[in-house]
Design a protein around this motif. Structure first.
Motif, mmCIF file in Angstrom:
data_model
loop_
_atom_site.group_PDB
_atom_site.id
_atom_site.type_symbol
_atom_site.label_atom_id
_atom_site.label_comp_id
_atom_site.label_asym_id
_atom_site.label_seq_id
_atom_site.Cartn_x
_atom_site.Cartn_y
_atom_site.Cartn_z
ATOM 1 N N VAL A 166 0.838 -1.204 0.000
ATOM 2 C CA VAL A 166 0.000 0.000 0.000
ATOM 3 C C VAL A 166 0.872 1.252 0.000
ATOM 4 C CG1 VAL A 166 -1.823 1.261 1.198
ATOM 5 C CG2 VAL A 166 -1.743 -1.248 1.332
ATOM 6 N N PRO A 167 0.785 2.097 -1.032
ATOM 7 C CA PRO A 167 1.525 3.364 -1.002
ATOM 8 C C PRO A 167 0.839 4.357 -0.071
ATOM 9 C CG PRO A 167 0.230 3.218 -3.018
ATOM 10 C CD PRO A 167 0.063 1.908 -2.307
ATOM 11 N N MET A 168 1.637 5.071 0.721
ATOM 12 C CA MET A 168 1.116 6.108 1.607
ATOM 13 C C MET A 168 2.050 7.314 1.514
ATOM 14 S SD MET A 168 -0.184 3.922 4.923
ATOM 15 C CE MET A 168 -1.246 5.232 5.475
ATOM 16 N N VAL A 169 1.618 8.331 0.781
ATOM 17 C CA VAL A 169 2.434 9.523 0.563
ATOM 18 C C VAL A 169 1.877 10.657 1.416
ATOM 19 C CG1 VAL A 169 3.360 11.132 -1.140
ATOM 20 C CG2 VAL A 169 2.900 8.754 -1.793
ATOM 21 N N PHE A 170 2.723 11.201 2.283
ATOM 22 C CA PHE A 170 2.307 12.281 3.172
ATOM 23 C C PHE A 170 2.716 13.620 2.566
ATOM 24 C CE2 PHE A 170 3.717 8.856 6.305
ATOM 25 C CZ PHE A 170 2.507 8.192 6.199
ATOM 26 N N GLY A 171 1.786 14.547 2.537
ATOM 27 C CA GLY A 171 2.061 15.852 1.944
ATOM 28 C C GLY A 171 1.367 16.969 2.691
ATOM 29 N N GLU A 172 1.389 18.146 2.080
ATOM 30 C CA GLU A 172 0.727 19.313 2.645
ATOM 31 C C GLU A 172 -0.151 19.966 1.585
ATOM 32 O OE1 GLU A 172 3.277 21.724 5.550
ATOM 33 O OE2 GLU A 172 4.795 20.737 4.315
ATOM 34 N N TRP A 173 -1.118 20.751 2.056
ATOM 35 C CA TRP A 173 -2.056 21.401 1.132
ATOM 36 C C TRP A 173 -2.298 22.832 1.585
ATOM 37 C CZ3 TRP A 173 -7.161 23.259 1.767
ATOM 38 C CH2 TRP A 173 -7.818 23.580 0.575
ATOM 39 N N TRP A 174 -2.258 23.731 0.610
ATOM 40 C CA TRP A 174 -2.523 25.143 0.861
ATOM 41 C C TRP A 174 -3.740 25.608 0.062
ATOM 42 C CZ3 TRP A 174 2.315 23.255 1.194
ATOM 43 C CH2 TRP A 174 3.173 23.753 2.181
ATOM 44 N N LYS A 175 -4.492 26.509 0.630
ATOM 45 C CA LYS A 175 -5.572 27.145 -0.126
ATOM 46 C C LYS A 175 -4.997 28.167 -1.106
ATOM 47 C CE LYS A 175 -9.064 26.799 3.552
ATOM 48 N NZ LYS A 175 -9.939 27.583 4.468
ATOM 49 N N ALA A 176 -3.848 28.737 -0.741
ATOM 50 C CA ALA A 176 -3.247 29.796 -1.543
ATOM 51 C C ALA A 176 -2.179 29.245 -2.491
ATOM 52 C CB ALA A 176 -2.638 30.849 -0.613
ATOM 53 N N ASP A 177 -1.721 30.097 -3.385
ATOM 54 C CA ASP A 177 -0.634 29.771 -4.313
ATOM 55 C C ASP A 177 0.672 29.728 -3.520
ATOM 56 O OD1 ASP A 177 1.440 29.797 -6.168
ATOM 57 O OD2 ASP A 177 0.398 31.103 -7.562
ATOM 58 N N THR A 178 1.336 28.579 -3.500
ATOM 59 C CA THR A 178 2.551 28.432 -2.692
ATOM 60 C C THR A 178 3.678 29.345 -3.175
ATOM 61 O OG1 THR A 178 3.206 26.536 -4.046
ATOM 62 C CG2 THR A 178 2.028 26.080 -1.992
ATOM 63 N N GLU A 179 3.724 29.678 -4.462
ATOM 64 C CA GLU A 179 4.751 30.589 -4.957
ATOM 65 C C GLU A 179 4.550 31.992 -4.382
ATOM 66 O OE1 GLU A 179 7.524 29.555 -7.113
ATOM 67 O OE2 GLU A 179 6.671 27.905 -5.978
ATOM 68 N N LYS A 180 3.293 32.389 -4.220
ATOM 69 C CA LYS A 180 3.008 33.699 -3.618
ATOM 70 C C LYS A 180 3.338 33.681 -2.123
ATOM 71 C CE LYS A 180 -0.591 35.087 -6.892
ATOM 72 N NZ LYS A 180 -2.022 35.434 -7.073
ATOM 73 N N ILE A 181 3.123 32.530 -1.496
ATOM 74 C CA ILE A 181 3.414 32.413 -0.062
ATOM 75 C C ILE A 181 4.909 32.569 0.191
ATOM 76 C CG2 ILE A 181 3.503 30.766 1.852
ATOM 77 C CD1 ILE A 181 0.785 29.729 0.921
ATOM 78 N N ILE A 182 5.731 31.893 -0.597
ATOM 79 C CA ILE A 182 7.177 31.992 -0.386
ATOM 80 C C ILE A 182 7.680 33.381 -0.763
ATOM 81 C CG2 ILE A 182 7.928 31.146 -2.652
ATOM 82 C CD1 ILE A 182 9.503 30.287 0.752
ATOM 83 N N SER A 183 7.086 34.002 -1.761
ATOM 84 C CA SER A 183 7.465 35.355 -2.152
ATOM 85 C C SER A 183 7.170 36.340 -1.024
ATOM 86 C CB SER A 183 6.717 35.760 -3.430
ATOM 87 O OG SER A 183 7.029 37.086 -3.783
ATOM 88 N N GLN A 184 6.010 36.185 -0.385
ATOM 89 C CA GLN A 184 5.644 37.047 0.722
ATOM 90 C C GLN A 184 6.580 36.850 1.913
ATOM 91 O OE1 GLN A 184 3.540 39.533 0.925
ATOM 92 N NE2 GLN A 184 4.060 39.884 3.076
ATOM 93 N N ALA A 185 6.966 35.594 2.148
ATOM 94 C CA ALA A 185 7.882 35.308 3.255
ATOM 95 C C ALA A 185 9.231 35.990 3.039
ATOM 96 C CB ALA A 185 8.061 33.807 3.409
ATOM 97 N N LEU A 186 9.718 35.987 1.813
ATOM 98 C CA LEU A 186 10.994 36.622 1.510
ATOM 99 C C LEU A 186 10.929 38.130 1.719
ATOM 100 C CD1 LEU A 186 12.015 34.610 -1.684
ATOM 101 C CD2 LEU A 186 13.033 34.456 0.590
ATOM 102 N N LYS A 187 9.761 38.703 1.442
ATOM 103 C CA LYS A 187 9.596 40.141 1.633
ATOM 104 C C LYS A 187 9.477 40.500 3.111
ATOM 105 C CE LYS A 187 7.293 40.972 -2.807
ATOM 106 N NZ LYS A 187 6.000 41.315 -3.464
#
Length: 464
Positions: A84-105
């Motif tokens: 049985v494959p079990m892949v653990f991940g994360e989910w965002w409502k927002a665009d992750t590229e915008k999230i990281i851009s905001q963090a850098l700012k």
């Protein structure tokens, strides 16, 4: 360079460039341009995974890779009824590229995800997601092989199933001595295979499958849980009955003691068929301190003002040309330098109060290793900003975890306790919060041109 030599070189690079972060081994794949990865599987088996490696695209672009043993070659553990494959991940409502851009700012950590997931499904512990729940249906008395992958961005994860014990049999596509445990800790980038033995008689209950973070840093973290459900096949007379859901016990989110004990249990098989070829003699020694530049100080990172992850006081700057490409085509001048420090520029109490001025600088610096040299690397966590577990992945090599501990590494005492018999063989390891880990590997996966044989590698801090 002659045409036939260039053709041979390109053929050689086709597979050598098929692993690694953007601008390290290759340039990013261009939009709408297909790229086919060609690689040879030699002596490998087990569970691995792939993911995007540019910015935060890896938040949603990933998948498992299963390499089965050769035909008629059995596992060194009981044959499972089902895998049985079990892949653990994360989910965002927002665009992750915008999230990281905001963090850098903002100079702060990026916003946490809205949910953890099991095979893309968050489960009933989140609002409006009860229907989006991973369900594992099993038969009483059968054994199942769970192939687990942590594809989350930053978080190490605790995994457990209510009222069931698990037996670890593989980590990072390497068989290990079986370990019976109720809880598995899996770091971002790691893979772990466990055997789940279903109960001999069909129980009148369902069982929660829980995935929640292990976090040690001072920054904001996600303390929520992705939940799946383990269901037994029920007799036809009981199929319409609503069964109670039992929940598993879990360690505290910052249980460093559990994490350390868990990691130390993992051992290679070290048999004639599956040897542990840990280097006994070391050609190159490195001592890396890992951490971040303190707040309110100039770190000479991007814009000279942000928090900057650093190793030996160097914060890595991405080049405009991939390092491997620059080397092979003799265009390395101005792209990188080969003066990456083998030790921190000055000593201090790494797990105590850090100095006010750490002299952090930025640069594209690399380590050049002679081909087939044996390497020992000690990675020391620091209390700069705050002690934190730092997952590390080494591209192109497996390595052996020969030692780890809490506090400052002692080069006179700690190596005497290194395990050189059956240490865990991995490709990803967590540098313990407020502690250190020592690894050894053989630099035998070279890039070659004109008789020069080197291995280019870098530390990628995660969550730091």
């Amino acid at each position: 360079m002659k045409q036939e030599e260039l053709k041979s070189l390109r053929s050689e690079l086709t597979w050598r460039w098929a692993d690694g972060p953007a601008y390290i081994t290759q340039c990013p794949i261009q939009l709408v341009n297909p790229y086919v990865y060609n690689f040879t599987i030699t002596g490998q088996r087990g569970t691995l995974f792939w993911h995007a490696h540019t910015s935060c695209l890896r938040a949603t672009l990933y998948g498992p890779i299963f390499i089965l043993p050769k035909e008629h070659i059995p596992y060194p553990f009981p044959q499972p009824f089902q895998e049985v494959p079990m892949v653990f991940g994360e989910w965002w409502k927002a665009d992750t590229e915008k999230i990281i851009s905001q963090a850098l700012k903002s100079r702060g950590a990026p916003n946490i995800s809205d949910a953890f997931t099991i095979n893309g499904l968050p489960g009933p512990s989140y609002n409006c997601s009860a229907k989006d729940t991973f369900k594992l249906k099993v038969k009483a008395g059968k054994t199942y092989l769970l192939r687990m992958v942590n594809a989350a961005l930053n978080d190490e994860l605790f995994f457990s199933i209510a009222n069931h014990s698990l037996t670890m049999v593989e980590t990072d596509a390497v068989y290990v001595k079986p370990i019976k445990t109720n809880i598995v800790l899996i770091t971002p980038g790691q893979t772990t295979n466990v055997l789940l033995k279903a109960k001999s008689k069909t129980p009148t209950a369902t069982f929660a499958i829980a995935v929640r973070p292990y976090a040690t840093g001072a920054a904001t973290f996600d303390n929520t849980t992705a939940t799946g459900i383990l269901e037994y096949e029920q007799p036809s007379s009981s199929k319409n009955k609503k069964l109670p859901l039992l929940k598993p016990a879990r360690p505290k989110f910052n249980d460093t003691n559990f994490a350390m004990k868990f990691s130390k249990k993992i051992r290679s098989l070290a048999t004639a068929k599956f040897p542990a070829n840990v280097p006994k003699k070391v050609d190159k020694h490195f001592f890396f301190t890992v951490g971040s530049c303190p707040k309110n100080q100039t770190c000479q990172g991007p814009n000279n003002t942000k928090l900057a992850a650093s190793v030996n006081n160097v914060s890595f700057v991405l080049p405009n040309i991939a390092l491997l490409q620059a080397h092979f085509f003799k265009k390395s001048k101005g792209v990188y330098t080969t003066d990456f420090p083998t030790n921190p520029p000055f000593k201090f109490n790494y797990t105590g109060t850090p100095p006010k001025n750490l002299l952090v600088n930025s640069g594209t610096k690399i380590v050049v290793l002679p081909c087939k040299s044996s390497v020992e690397l000690v990675m020391q966590d620091t209390s700069i900003v705050g002690a934190e577990s730092h997952p590390l992945h080494l591209h192109g090599f497996n390595f052996f975890v020969v030692g780890q501990g809490i506090g400052n590494f002692n080069p006179n005492k700690d190596p005497k306790n290194f395990n050189l018999v059956n240490p865990a063989e991995r490709n990803t390891v967590g540098v313990p919060s407020g502690g250190w880990v020592a690894i050894r590997f053989l630099a035998d996966n070279p890039t070659q041109v004109s008789g020069l044989c080197i291995s280019i590698w870098k530390y990628t801090p995660v969550g730091g």
